[in-house]
Design an enzyme around this catalytic site. Sequence first.
Site, short mmCIF file in Angstrom:
data_model
loop_
_atom_site.label_atom_id
_atom_site.label_comp_id
_atom_site.label_asym_id
_atom_site.label_seq_id
_atom_site.Cartn_x
_atom_site.Cartn_y
_atom_site.Cartn_z
N LEU A 140 3.68 6.99 -2.12
CA LEU A 140 5.00 7.32 -2.68
C LEU A 140 4.97 7.58 -4.17
CD1 LEU A 140 7.05 5.11 -0.29
CD2 LEU A 140 7.21 7.59 -0.52
N PHE B 68 0.81 -1.22 0.00
CA PHE B 68 0.00 0.00 0.00
C PHE B 68 0.84 1.27 0.00
CE2 PHE B 68 0.07 2.35 3.99
CZ PHE B 68 0.79 1.50 4.82
N LYS B 69 2.13 1.15 0.35
CA LYS B 69 2.98 2.35 0.38
C LYS B 69 3.09 3.02 -0.99
CE LYS B 69 5.41 1.24 4.58
NZ LYS B 69 4.83 -0.10 4.89
N ASP B 70 2.83 2.26 -2.06
CA ASP B 70 2.84 2.86 -3.40
C ASP B 70 1.81 3.98 -3.53
OD1 ASP B 70 4.85 1.24 -4.53
OD2 ASP B 70 3.42 -0.36 -4.96
#
Length: 451
Positions: free
Chosen positions: A114, A109-111
Site C-alpha cells: 500500500l 506486511f500490507k504496508d
Amino acid sequence: MKFKSTRGGETGVTFCEAVAKGLAEDGGLFLPDSLPDIKPHLDNFKKLSYSELCAEFFSFFATDIPKSKLIEHANNAYSNFDHKEIAPLKKMGKELYILELFHGPTLAFKDFALQFLGNLYEEQISRTNAPITVLGATSGDTGAAAIHGLIGKKAVNIFILYPNGRVSPLQEFQMTRTEAPNVYPIAISGSFDDAQNILKDIFNDLDFKKQVGLSAINSINLARILAQCVYYLYSWLKLSEKEQQNVNFIVPSGNFGNVLSGWLIHKMGLPVKSFHIAANQNDILDRFYKTGNYSPGIVEPSLAPSMDIQIASNFERLLYYMEKENPEAVSDIMETIKGGGDYTASDLKAYNFTSSKTNDTEINETIKSFYKDHDYILDPHTACGIKGIKPNSTNILLSTAHPAKFPDTIKEAIKKHPKSDTLEVLRNKKETKYEMAADANKVKAFILEHL
Ligand SMILES: *Cc1c(COP(=O)(O)O)cnc(C)c1O
C-alpha cells in the site's frame, strides 16, 4: 507488457489502467499477458537495495512508466520503514529464518503493497489530472495501511469506514491519529458487514461514483500482488547458494494474496522448493490443499483476526493457471462457487503447496514456547506458521505483523507487553474521528461536504 482479466472479458489493458481499475469490468482479476523469466537476472539483482530491486522488478510489468519514475516511487514508498534493510531476515536456530515484514508505518506486511500503491495513485493523477476519492471499509489492518499509503498525497482523499468500538485500540490509533488533512476515518455504529454494505451501496450509485472519482482499495489490485513478490526475491537473494536450493516459504494466509505473490515469482523462475500455507482455525485453504475441495464455510473470530476469512479473493488468480489459462473455465467455476457450490482441483501436488491450521490454544502455546526457546516474540499470525517448518529445508517464515499490534494476546501468552516506538509516537497525536449512523446516504453527504 499488457494485462488481461482472468475471465476473458478484458484484454490489452496497460499497467496504469489495470492499477486504476483494480477489478476488471467482467468481475475478474488482472494478470500479465505473460510472465517474465527472472532467472537470467538473479545474479544482477543480488547487488541491489530493496528499493532498487523493487523498481527493477516492476520495470518488467509497468512498461508505461519510465524506469526513473519507478525508482522514485520505490524510494518514496520504502523511506517510511523503520529498518534499513526494509525486510530483514533473522536467523532462528539451524533451519529457520524469520522474514520481518512489519517495519512499515502500520506494522503489518500490507504496508509493502500500500505504500507503493499510494505512489502509483499519484502517478495516475499526474497523468489524468482527475482527483481520486478512495473509499474503503475495514476491520482493521487494511484500512490503516491504506490510509498510511495515502497520507499527504496530492489530489487524493481517503474515507475509511470501520465498525465503531470493534477494531483494536491500536488499529484505531493508526487510522485516527494521522493529523493528515486528506484522511477521513468514519466510525459507523454497526458491524463490519454493515460497513461493507454501505460501501457496496455507494459503489453501485454510478452517478455518485463518477461525480467524486471514486476508487476502491482492495486486496485484489495487481500492483499489490506484484509489490509483495519483491520481498520473496529479496530474502532468497540473501541466502547462501546451498540454502537457496532448498527453500520452503511459510506464509500465514487469509485472502491468499501474500502466498500467491510468492507462487507467482516462483513461476517467473525463482527456485523455491515449496510453499506452506498457514491458516488459523478458519481453514478453507487448509481443507482445499488437503482435499482439493474448495467450499467456503462460516467465519469464526480468532486470535489472528487478519486471517479470519472464508473466501480467499485472490484464489481466482491461481485458479487461472490451474485451469491452463482458460478464462471460460475460470468464469464457470467462479459462478459455481458464488452460487454456493464448490470446486475440486485435480492436480495440486504439481504446485508445491502444503498447509496446516492452528487454533487459538495452539497460537497461545506457540508464542509462549517460541519466546522461551528463542527470546523472540511472535505475533499471533506469525505463530500459525511454526507448524510449517520442514526438516532439511531452508525455512523462511514470513512474519506478517509486529507483536505490539496484539498486546492482549501477547500479554496472555508471555505475561508481558511488547513495545513499539511507532505506536508510542501515535499516543501523543491528535485524534480525528467522525462518528456516524450506518447509513449510505449520510456517508455520501459527508463525502460531498468534505471534498
Ligand atoms: C492481511 C494479513 C494476513 C493475510 O494475508 P493474505 O494476503 O490475505 O493471505 C496475515 N497476517 C496479517 C497480520 C495480515 O494483516
